[in-house]
Design a protein around this motif. Structure first.
Motif, PDB file in Angstrom:
ATOM      1  N   SER A  75      28.782  52.686  18.841  1.00  0.00           N
ATOM      2  CA  SER A  75      27.484  52.562  18.175  1.00  0.00           C
ATOM      3  C   SER A  75      26.584  51.632  18.983  1.00  0.00           C
ATOM      4  N   ARG A  76      25.349  51.546  18.576  1.00  0.00           N
ATOM      5  CA  ARG A  76      24.424  50.602  19.216  1.00  0.00           C
ATOM      6  C   ARG A  76      24.953  49.175  19.081  1.00  0.00           C
ATOM      7  N   GLU A  77      25.481  48.841  17.910  1.00  0.00           N
ATOM      8  CA  GLU A  77      26.001  47.494  17.681  1.00  0.00           C
ATOM      9  C   GLU A  77      27.217  47.223  18.566  1.00  0.00           C
ATOM     10  N   ASP A  78      28.134  48.223  18.676  1.00  0.00           N
ATOM     11  CA  ASP A  78      29.288  48.078  19.580  1.00  0.00           C
ATOM     12  C   ASP A  78      28.807  47.771  20.997  1.00  0.00           C
ATOM     13  N   GLU A 124      40.314  53.371  28.435  1.00  0.00           N
ATOM     14  CA  GLU A 124      40.368  51.911  28.303  1.00  0.00           C
ATOM     15  C   GLU A 124      38.964  51.329  28.183  1.00  0.00           C
ATOM     16  N   LEU A 125      38.049  51.829  28.997  1.00  0.00           N
ATOM     17  CA  LEU A 125      36.674  51.364  28.931  1.00  0.00           C
ATOM     18  C   LEU A 125      36.031  51.764  27.598  1.00  0.00           C
ATOM     19  N   PHE A 126      36.275  52.995  27.171  1.00  0.00           N
ATOM     20  CA  PHE A 126      35.741  53.453  25.885  1.00  0.00           C
ATOM     21  C   PHE A 126      36.250  52.558  24.752  1.00  0.00           C
ATOM     22  N   GLU A 127      37.553  52.284  24.756  1.00  0.00           N
ATOM     23  CA  GLU A 127      38.137  51.462  23.692  1.00  0.00           C
ATOM     24  C   GLU A 127      37.567  50.046  23.704  1.00  0.00           C
ATOM     25  N   LYS A 128      37.250  49.531  24.879  1.00  0.00           N
ATOM     26  CA  LYS A 128      36.627  48.205  24.961  1.00  0.00           C
ATOM     27  C   LYS A 128      35.275  48.222  24.252  1.00  0.00           C
ATOM     28  N   TYR A 129      34.486  49.273  24.496  1.00  0.00           N
ATOM     29  CA  TYR A 129      33.153  49.353  23.911  1.00  0.00           C
ATOM     30  C   TYR A 129      33.176  49.804  22.444  1.00  0.00           C
TER      31      TYR A 129
END
Length: 146
Positions: free
Chosen positions: A93-96, A79-84
């Motif tokens: 990515s850096r932009e994400d 869930e945290l990964f998908e948020k970022y």
């Protein structure tokens, strides 16, 4: 560890008497075994072997085992990964990261690039300037998510 009959028969079908199969065939075997190719765990696994063009049966088995192990218990971190992963491409990515860190408001705007540089320095194991799911989890392994 023994190779499951389903994986073995699928491998033999694709290998057509040979000892190795290509990446597309491995991905087909993942799909047949209901392992989603777009899942961040699977994207990260294939990212780590992106330079390989063919796999023998034992390598295919190892990929399946890694996928199964890592797919178990991933919910909170996923869930945290998908948020970022703001563009849902399976990588942060850096932009994400900048978008999410800005939204979280934990850092001042002038601190964002420094924070992101540090995250990439310690988290980006394969040095492709983005985090796959496994790199992300490895980086957070000791961080409680409550």
């Amino acid at each position: 560890m023994a190779v499951s009959p389903l994986i073995r028969s699928g491998f033999e079908k694709y290998a057509e008497g040979g000892s190795e199969i290509g990446v597309a065939a491995v991905k087909d075997l993942f799909l047949v075994n209901l392992i989603p190719l777009r899942h961040p765990v699977v994207v990260a696994l294939f990212d780590e072997v992106r330079d390989k063009t063919s796999f023998n049966l034992e390598e295919v088995r190892d990929l399946f085992c890694k996928a199964k192990q890592q797919l178990a218990g991933y919910i909170d971190r996923l869930e945290l990964f998908e948020k970022y992963d703001t563009n849902s491409d399976g990588f942060i990515s850096r932009e994400d990261m900048k978008i999410c860190l800005r939204d979280d408001e934990y850092y001042k705007e002038e601190e964002l690039d420094t924070v992101i540089d540090l995250v990439m320095l310690f988290g980006d194991v394969n040095k492709d300037d983005r985090l796959n799911y496994r790199e992300f989890v490895r980086m957070l392994k000791d961080v409680p998510l409550e």
